[in-house]
Design a protein around this motif. Structure first.
Motif, short mmCIF file in Angstrom:
data_model
loop_
_atom_site.label_atom_id
_atom_site.label_comp_id
_atom_site.label_asym_id
_atom_site.label_seq_id
_atom_site.Cartn_x
_atom_site.Cartn_y
_atom_site.Cartn_z
N ALA A 32 73.94 3.33 3.16
CA ALA A 32 73.08 4.38 3.86
C ALA A 32 73.57 4.83 4.86
CB ALA A 32 72.48 4.43 2.13
N GLY A 33 72.05 3.41 5.35
CA GLY A 33 72.05 4.46 6.79
C GLY A 33 73.17 4.25 7.69
N ASN A 34 73.78 4.00 7.58
CA ASN A 34 75.04 3.22 8.62
C ASN A 34 76.23 4.24 8.64
OD1 ASN A 34 73.92 1.09 10.28
ND2 ASN A 34 74.90 -0.69 8.35
N VAL A 35 76.54 4.12 6.95
CA VAL A 35 77.21 5.58 7.12
C VAL A 35 76.61 6.80 7.46
CG1 VAL A 35 77.97 6.75 4.77
CG2 VAL A 35 77.56 4.42 4.28
N ILE A 36 75.40 7.43 7.39
CA ILE A 36 75.54 8.36 7.37
C ILE A 36 75.44 8.57 9.12
CG2 ILE A 36 73.31 9.86 7.90
CD1 ILE A 36 72.06 8.96 5.11
N GLN A 132 80.03 7.48 -0.37
CA GLN A 132 79.24 7.87 0.27
C GLN A 132 79.68 8.44 0.75
OE1 GLN A 132 75.91 5.02 1.47
NE2 GLN A 132 75.88 4.40 -0.33
N TYR A 133 80.95 7.64 1.99
CA TYR A 133 81.88 8.21 3.36
C TYR A 133 82.30 9.42 2.18
CZ TYR A 133 80.88 5.39 6.72
OH TYR A 133 80.77 4.40 8.17
N ALA A 134 83.02 9.37 1.06
CA ALA A 134 83.09 9.87 -0.11
C ALA A 134 82.65 11.53 0.39
CB ALA A 134 84.26 10.02 -0.58
N SER A 265 89.19 11.24 11.09
CA SER A 265 88.59 10.56 11.75
C SER A 265 87.56 9.94 11.73
CB SER A 265 87.76 11.80 12.29
OG SER A 265 86.22 11.71 12.85
N SER A 266 87.27 9.88 9.94
CA SER A 266 86.21 9.19 9.88
C SER A 266 86.51 7.28 9.68
CB SER A 266 85.60 9.42 8.08
OG SER A 266 85.18 7.99 7.11
N TRP A 267 88.37 7.48 9.42
CA TRP A 267 89.07 5.88 9.38
C TRP A 267 88.73 5.43 10.40
CZ3 TRP A 267 93.51 7.63 5.55
CH2 TRP A 267 93.31 7.26 4.17
#
Length: 301
Positions: A32-36, A132-134, A265-267
């Motif tokens: 979760a921390g990495n995603v945020i 989480q990313y979505a 951008s996220s990808w």
């Protein structure tokens, strides 16, 4: 003896469960921390991709701008037809959230917000990275839509909203008009929250709904669920939007650009989006054999 055997079987299971319990939450929190962290770091590139979507594919940009411009020219008859033949035929409601008096947390809009919140919570406890990313990208899409549509573009264009009945010239607010070319009106200092004065173009709801739907469509590679859900929520209060048809079309286009830009951008940051332009490198290698001597050119791409 039977009890001893059962005990010997249970002990490894309990020890293993304890180890899983110890490792589960650190792994979940780390993911979760990495995603945020990644989602925050990509904010500047989100806007870069928005600019690229507009500038690089100039033919598509010109086409969509032309479509909106053409609709503005015929907005009065088109919007009147829309009001009489479409709005009147869509008549259903869904339960409204009314416990929290705050934009996007009450009314029908809350369905979009809580759907994304639910996706994040479920994905967090399930350790599901894509979910989480979505969800986070969906929240970013909502925030960017408010900034781009509500704060910037509505202030620039200042377009007056149409009568809720162009045919009868009925309206329940003073700034309504039957003139689709009534632009550059004052917003009376209210640039964030809902105010009918000079806030017609583009439609914030269309922008935000399409942006959020586009994020989920791209992340999960599914059109039917996100766009179907978005359409059901949007149409449930169709009579309350109070827009010219061109406002909603413009909002849908802008929202699609916002959502697509955020995901790309996220990808790119997640290593999912490949480089379109791959570098070609050349290397000369000596080649010696019984038949000939020389150099071999090797191209890598």
């Amino acid at each position: 003896m039977k009890k001893i055997c059962i005990g010997l079987l249970i002990v490894p299971f309990l020890l293993n469960a304890q180890e899983i319990h110890k490792s589960y939450f650190p792994r979940t929190l780390n993911l979760a921390g990495n995603v945020i962290k990644t989602s925050f770091k990509t904010i500047p590139s989100d806007f870069v991709y928005m600019g690229k979507n507009v500038s690089e594919d100039w033919k598509k940009t010109a086409l969509y701008t032309g479509i909106v411009g053409a609709l503005v020219l015929v907005d009065k008859p088109v919007t009147q037809f829309y009001q009489e033949e479409i709005e009147t035929r869509i008549d259903y409601t869904i339960p409204r959230f009314s416990n929290i008096d705050f934009p996007w947390l009450e009314g029908n809009d809350a369905y979009m917000f809580y759907a994304m919140a639910g996706t994040y919570v479920g994905s967090f406890f399930g350790g599901y990275e894509k979910g989480q990313y979505a969800a986070i990208n969906g929240f970013k899409a909502l925030g960017y839509s408010i900034l781009v549509s509500q704060v910037i573009l509505k202030t620039i264009f200042g377009r007056a909203r149409p009568y809720n009945s162009l045919k009868d010239k009925n309206a329940d607010f003073d700034s309504a008009t039957d003139n689709p070319f009534d632009f550059f009106n004052s917003r009376n200092g209210d640039h964030i929250y809902g105010n009918f004065s000079g806030t017609s173009l583009p439609s914030l709801h269309a922008t935000a709904f399409f942006a959020m739907a586009k994020v989920f469509q791209m992340e999960f590679d599914n059109y039917w669920i996100p766009y179907g859900f978005m359409t059901a929520v949007f149409l449930a209060e169709i009579k309350e939007h109070r827009h010219w048809v061109s406002d909603m079309v413009a909002g849908g286009i802008i929202g699609t650009v916002i959502g697509r830009s955020i995901v790309r951008s996220s990808w790119r940051a997640r290593g999912i989006l490949p480089n379109k332009e791959k570098e070609i490198s050349f290397q000369w290698m000596p080649s010696i054999s019984s038949r000939y001597n020389g150099l071999t050119l090797v191209a890598t791409f």
